[in-house]
Design a protein around this motif. Structure first.
Motif, mmCIF file in Angstrom:
data_model
loop_
_atom_site.group_PDB
_atom_site.id
_atom_site.type_symbol
_atom_site.label_atom_id
_atom_site.label_comp_id
_atom_site.label_asym_id
_atom_site.label_seq_id
_atom_site.Cartn_x
_atom_site.Cartn_y
_atom_site.Cartn_z
ATOM 1 N N ARG A 17 0.824 -1.219 0.000
ATOM 2 C CA ARG A 17 0.000 0.000 0.000
ATOM 3 C C ARG A 17 0.849 1.256 0.000
ATOM 4 O O ARG A 17 0.620 2.203 -0.769
ATOM 5 N N ASP A 18 1.866 1.276 0.872
ATOM 6 C CA ASP A 18 2.720 2.463 0.962
ATOM 7 C C ASP A 18 3.492 2.690 -0.331
ATOM 8 O O ASP A 18 3.701 3.833 -0.756
ATOM 9 N N THR A 19 3.929 1.589 -0.968
ATOM 10 C CA THR A 19 4.661 1.729 -2.232
ATOM 11 C C THR A 19 3.772 2.313 -3.318
ATOM 12 O O THR A 19 4.192 3.209 -4.068
ATOM 13 N N LEU A 20 2.529 1.818 -3.427
ATOM 14 C CA LEU A 20 1.611 2.353 -4.442
ATOM 15 C C LEU A 20 1.318 3.829 -4.202
ATOM 16 O O LEU A 20 1.261 4.627 -5.148
ATOM 17 N N LEU A 22 3.301 6.023 -2.731
ATOM 18 C CA LEU A 22 4.499 6.782 -3.092
ATOM 19 C C LEU A 22 4.637 6.884 -4.613
ATOM 20 O O LEU A 22 5.018 7.942 -5.135
ATOM 21 N N LEU A 23 4.328 5.823 -5.333
ATOM 22 C CA LEU A 23 4.406 5.864 -6.798
ATOM 23 C C LEU A 23 3.413 6.863 -7.383
ATOM 24 O O LEU A 23 3.719 7.574 -8.356
ATOM 25 N N LEU A 24 2.216 6.937 -6.809
ATOM 26 C CA LEU A 24 1.230 7.915 -7.283
ATOM 27 C C LEU A 24 1.717 9.350 -7.050
ATOM 28 O O LEU A 24 1.535 10.220 -7.905
ATOM 29 N N VAL A 25 2.325 9.576 -5.892
ATOM 30 C CA VAL A 25 2.848 10.921 -5.607
ATOM 31 C C VAL A 25 3.964 11.274 -6.592
ATOM 32 O O VAL A 25 4.018 12.395 -7.125
ATOM 33 N N LEU A 100 15.301 9.107 -10.147
ATOM 34 C CA LEU A 100 14.193 8.953 -9.203
ATOM 35 C C LEU A 100 13.361 7.722 -9.519
ATOM 36 O O LEU A 100 13.037 6.926 -8.618
ATOM 37 N N THR A 101 13.005 7.545 -10.782
ATOM 38 C CA THR A 101 12.147 6.402 -11.133
ATOM 39 C C THR A 101 12.900 5.076 -10.997
ATOM 40 O O THR A 101 12.330 4.080 -10.539
ATOM 41 N N LEU A 102 14.174 5.044 -11.377
ATOM 42 C CA LEU A 102 14.931 3.794 -11.240
ATOM 43 C C LEU A 102 15.152 3.434 -9.771
ATOM 44 O O LEU A 102 15.222 2.254 -9.422
ATOM 45 N N LYS A 103 15.259 4.446 -8.918
ATOM 46 C CA LYS A 103 15.452 4.164 -7.490
ATOM 47 C C LYS A 103 14.260 3.425 -6.907
ATOM 48 O O LYS A 103 14.424 2.649 -5.942
ATOM 49 N N THR A 104 13.072 3.613 -7.468
ATOM 50 C CA THR A 104 11.907 2.886 -6.955
ATOM 51 C C THR A 104 12.032 1.383 -7.165
ATOM 52 O O THR A 104 11.360 0.606 -6.484
ATOM 53 N N LEU A 105 12.898 0.962 -8.102
ATOM 54 C CA LEU A 105 13.071 -0.475 -8.358
ATOM 55 C C LEU A 105 13.985 -1.150 -7.341
ATOM 56 O O LEU A 105 14.192 -2.362 -7.408
ATOM 57 N N GLU A 106 14.577 -0.363 -6.447
ATOM 58 C CA GLU A 106 15.345 -0.970 -5.354
ATOM 59 C C GLU A 106 14.847 -0.463 -4.012
ATOM 60 O O GLU A 106 15.633 -0.269 -3.079
ATOM 61 N N LEU A 107 13.533 -0.259 -3.931
ATOM 62 C CA LEU A 107 12.899 0.194 -2.692
ATOM 63 C C LEU A 107 12.676 -1.013 -1.784
ATOM 64 O O LEU A 107 11.639 -1.677 -1.833
ATOM 65 N N ARG A 108 13.685 -1.303 -0.957
ATOM 66 C CA ARG A 108 13.617 -2.479 -0.086
ATOM 67 C C ARG A 108 13.601 -2.108 1.396
ATOM 68 O O ARG A 108 13.027 -2.829 2.197
ATOM 69 N N ALA A 109 14.242 -1.021 1.768
ATOM 70 C CA ALA A 109 14.376 -0.654 3.176
ATOM 71 C C ALA A 109 13.981 0.802 3.363
ATOM 72 O O ALA A 109 13.800 1.555 2.401
ATOM 73 N N ARG A 110 13.861 1.203 4.633
ATOM 74 C CA ARG A 110 13.508 2.594 4.944
ATOM 75 C C ARG A 110 14.556 3.547 4.405
ATOM 76 O O ARG A 110 14.244 4.664 3.987
ATOM 77 N N ARG A 111 15.809 3.110 4.402
ATOM 78 C CA ARG A 111 16.871 3.980 3.874
ATOM 79 C C ARG A 111 16.609 4.301 2.409
ATOM 80 O O ARG A 111 16.776 5.443 1.966
ATOM 81 N N ASP A 112 16.207 3.306 1.615
ATOM 82 C CA ASP A 112 15.876 3.545 0.208
ATOM 83 C C ASP A 112 14.688 4.497 0.084
ATOM 84 O O ASP A 112 14.652 5.349 -0.815
#
Length: 674
Positions: A17-20, A22-25, A100-112
């Motif tokens: 849910r949080d990922t979706l 963030l992607l919309l924003v 920015l968009t490529l970074k979403t493909l390694e969104l694994r931890a809070r740091r990312d």
């Protein structure tokens, strides 16, 4: 479909849910950039966001690092091929969007997630590199609240808190930060060149060009965007005087008109030689960015426009030029004289440039010039009589003023005079000047804007790109250069009544026009009045306005150093006020509980753990159990602390009860067992 999406999001795990969200924003922040980015960049960013959303919905694993490195290499190569550089505004924004968009493909931890948040904030700011309009500001305010909501939500690690709760917290954060933003906006020193918008010169701007091919200005007539706004001091000048001068075109190669050769005319006696008479007109211009070093002024201005931070100079053709291109919204004051004369009074060698025509073009126009010259009515006629003869031909020859005359060929003047007999202002002006030159009359084309319309809501005179115009100047002995507008002979309403050829309306505009013929105009006037207020009070809040603010505060000759001192003083005062409020707030809490909390904290250092529900007497027993007789003073103090709070009058009648002040003093004197 929306209901199904919302239902699916409610059943998603929190990470999905949080990922979706963030992607919309991110998509909202990137949406205004699609018109500024290369097509492949917009497509790649959209594809990556959709891919990442699908992975979140299906709870699929993220791609490996080789996928990311491959996409990054392709994006960098495409950026280089598109912009021929990796530096500058456009190339930099392209790379930021890709990262920015490529970074979403390694969104694994809070740091990312935090890296994405701050990349998102920076990408949001890049929207203002291209537009600082009120609409852009409103859209980015929503993007800011979205990113703050995602950031707050990331700091709520327990459970699955609703996004609305995080959004409320983000809204309060934005409101609390608003006063700080206002103070910084008003007082932070604007030091050039550090204060300004980065720009790539000559890119992405519509408007007049430094040259003119027949048909260029007709395309501007379809552009209803604002070119400049004018605030007249007093009455608006007459319609026949509203000519705002731009580039002057004198050199013709058969297809394109260009400015005169540099310094050629002035070396051979064709100087400005401006003389004015009559009452002046004072006004203030708010010019939209053009990426050109031109200042548009109403003909004719004798003094340099009052323009803070820029030097301006008038050329021999009366065009005002600045020391650098106008890349930001610019406001300047001007004084013009509608009654004027300029140019040499007697024929000089330099005027030959304004008679030259390229060989091999427009043979029928040359023959028409010879025919007029041979006409007994014009034997020995002066320039004014020849001009009148050509204007009479335009009035009575069946010529038509139109936005769509078709594509002209090599002999554009011949086609206008004999074949098509229709055209827009540049077709008419070009054909007129060619014919006058063929009769050995010095002539040139002047481009700029003519007319405009008054916005009744804010009383500003609005000049649009659709008001772009081309007219002619001919040289007459004893008078110099004289304005002649041949378009007025074909269509008098163009300059006499501000009538414009309207572009075809869309379906929505036609529907609104059916409901109310004036509704669309009223809506546009209201929006432009609001947007103009934004331009005047926000975008045009310059260093001079900051210094005027300090003058109103009592500074005699303020400087940017004074701005810094005032800002520093406000920061100190706000900090002191915050410290005082903190002390007051602490004083409002129960002092007995604060003293107990200090004791509990000290005991925890001794290894005696407790909870907020542990009473002082229980703490005293734990002290005795751990330290024995060595803890007796601390035991007695804790018992007295409890009695001070809970003992009844009967139980304290035989022994005087210690006050809270005494207990606080004793606490500082206690010797704690090792």
């Amino acid at each position: 479909m929306l209901e199904r999406l919302l239902s699916a999001s409610r059943h998603l795990p929190r990470d999905g849910r949080d990922t979706l969200f963030l992607l919309l924003v991110i998509a909202w922040v990137l949406l205004p950039q699609t018109g500024n980015l290369p097509w492949w960049c917009s497509g790649l960013a959209g594809g990556v966001l959709l891919w990442r959303g699908w992975l979140a919905l299906k709870n699929q694993p993220l791609p490996g690092k080789w996928w990311l490195l491959g996409l990054l290499a392709i994006a960098v190569a495409a950026t280089w091929l598109t912009h021929r550089t990796l530096l500058g505004r456009d190339a930099g924004v392209t790379l930021i969007v890709i990262l920015l968009t490529l970074k979403t493909l390694e969104l694994r931890a809070r740091r990312d997630a935090f890296v994405i948040f701050f990349l998102g904030f920076f990408t949001m700011l890049t929207n203002f590199f291209y537009s600082q309009s009120l609409l852009t500001a409103f859209g980015m305010l929503l993007g800011l609240l979205g990113l703050l909501t995602a950031l707050v939500n990331a700091h709520m690690p327990v459970g699955k808190p609703p996004l609305l709760q995080a959004a409320k917290t983000a809204g309060w954060m934005a409101l609390l930060g608003a006063p700080v933003m206002v103070v910084l906006f008003m007082l932070f020193p604007r030091l050039a060149p550090l204060w300004g918008m980065p720009t790539d010169a000559m890119t992405g701007r519509s408007g007049l060009s430094a040259s003119m091919q027949v048909g260029n200005i007709a395309s501007l007539a379809l552009d209803g965007s604002v070119a400049m706004r004018i605030k007249f001091e007093g009455a608006t000048p007459g319609q026949q005087d509203l000519y705002f001068r731009g580039p002057v075109l004198s050199s013709f190669d058969g297809r394109e008109w260009r400015p005169a050769r540099a310094n050629f005319s002035s070396r051979f006696g064709v100087s400005a030689d401006l003389a004015v008479s009559g009452a002046p007109v004072n006004y203030e211009v708010t010019l939209e960015p053009t990426s050109r070093p031109w200042l548009f002024v109403m003909e004719a201005a004798t003094q340099s426009p009052a323009l803070p931070g820029l030097q301006s100079v008038m050329g021999p053709d009366l065009q005002w030029l600045t020391s650098r291109p106008i890349t930001d919204l610019t406001r300047y004051k001007v004084q013009s004289y509608p009654t004027f004369r300029h140019g040499p009074q007697q024929r000089v060698a330099g005027l030959q440039e304004f008679v030259d025509l390229p060989p091999g073009f427009n043979p029928r126009t040359l023959a028409l010039a010879s025919e007029i010259r041979r006409d007994p009515r014009y034997a020995g006629a002066n320039t004014a009589a020849l001009v009148q003869a050509v204007l009479d031909r335009l009035r009575t020859g069946g010529y038509v003023y139109t936005l769509d005359p078709g594509v002209y060929g090599q002999h554009s003047a011949d086609e206008f005079w004999f074949d098509r007999k229709e055209g827009f202002c540049e077709h008419i002006a070009s054909a007129f000047v060619i014919l006058m030159r063929a009769m050995d009359v010095p002539a040139r084309i002047v481009t700029g804007y003519q007319g405009g319309e008054r916005n009744a809501l804010d009383n500003f005179w609005v000049v649009r790109q659709s008001d772009a115009h081309a007219w002619a100047e001919v040289w007459q002995a004893g008078r110099g250069w004289v304005r002649v507008d041949p378009t007025s002979a074909v269509f008098p309403g163009r300059t006499g009544a501000f009538q414009r050829l309207a572009a075809p309306q869309g379906v929505m505009a036609q529907a609104l026009g059916t409901l109310s013929p004036t509704l669309l105009a009223q809506l546009r006037a209201a929006w432009e009045a609001v947007n103009n207020g934004w331009n005047q009070w926000i975008l045009n809040y310059t260093q001079s306005k900051q210094l005027n603010l300090l003058k109103n505060m009592g500074f005699e000759s303020p400087s940017w150093e004074d701005l810094s001192y005032v800002l520093l003083a406000i920061i100190v005062l706000v900090s002191l006020a915050g410290a005082a409020w903190t002390l007051w707030d602490r004083a409002q809490h129960d002092p007995w509980l604060r003293l107990l909390a200090r004791a509990r904290k000290q005991l925890a250092r001794q290894g005696i753990e407790s909870s907020p529900a542990t009473s002082p007497r229980e703490l005293a027993l734990r002290v005795m159990a751990r330290h024995g007789s060595r803890g007796q003073p601390l035991h007695d103090w804790l018992v007295q602390l409890e009695q001070q709070r809970y003992a009844t009058a009967a139980s304290t009648s035989t022994k005087k009860q210690a006050s809270l002040h005494q207990l606080r003093k004793q606490f500082g004197e206690l010797v704690w067992p090792a």
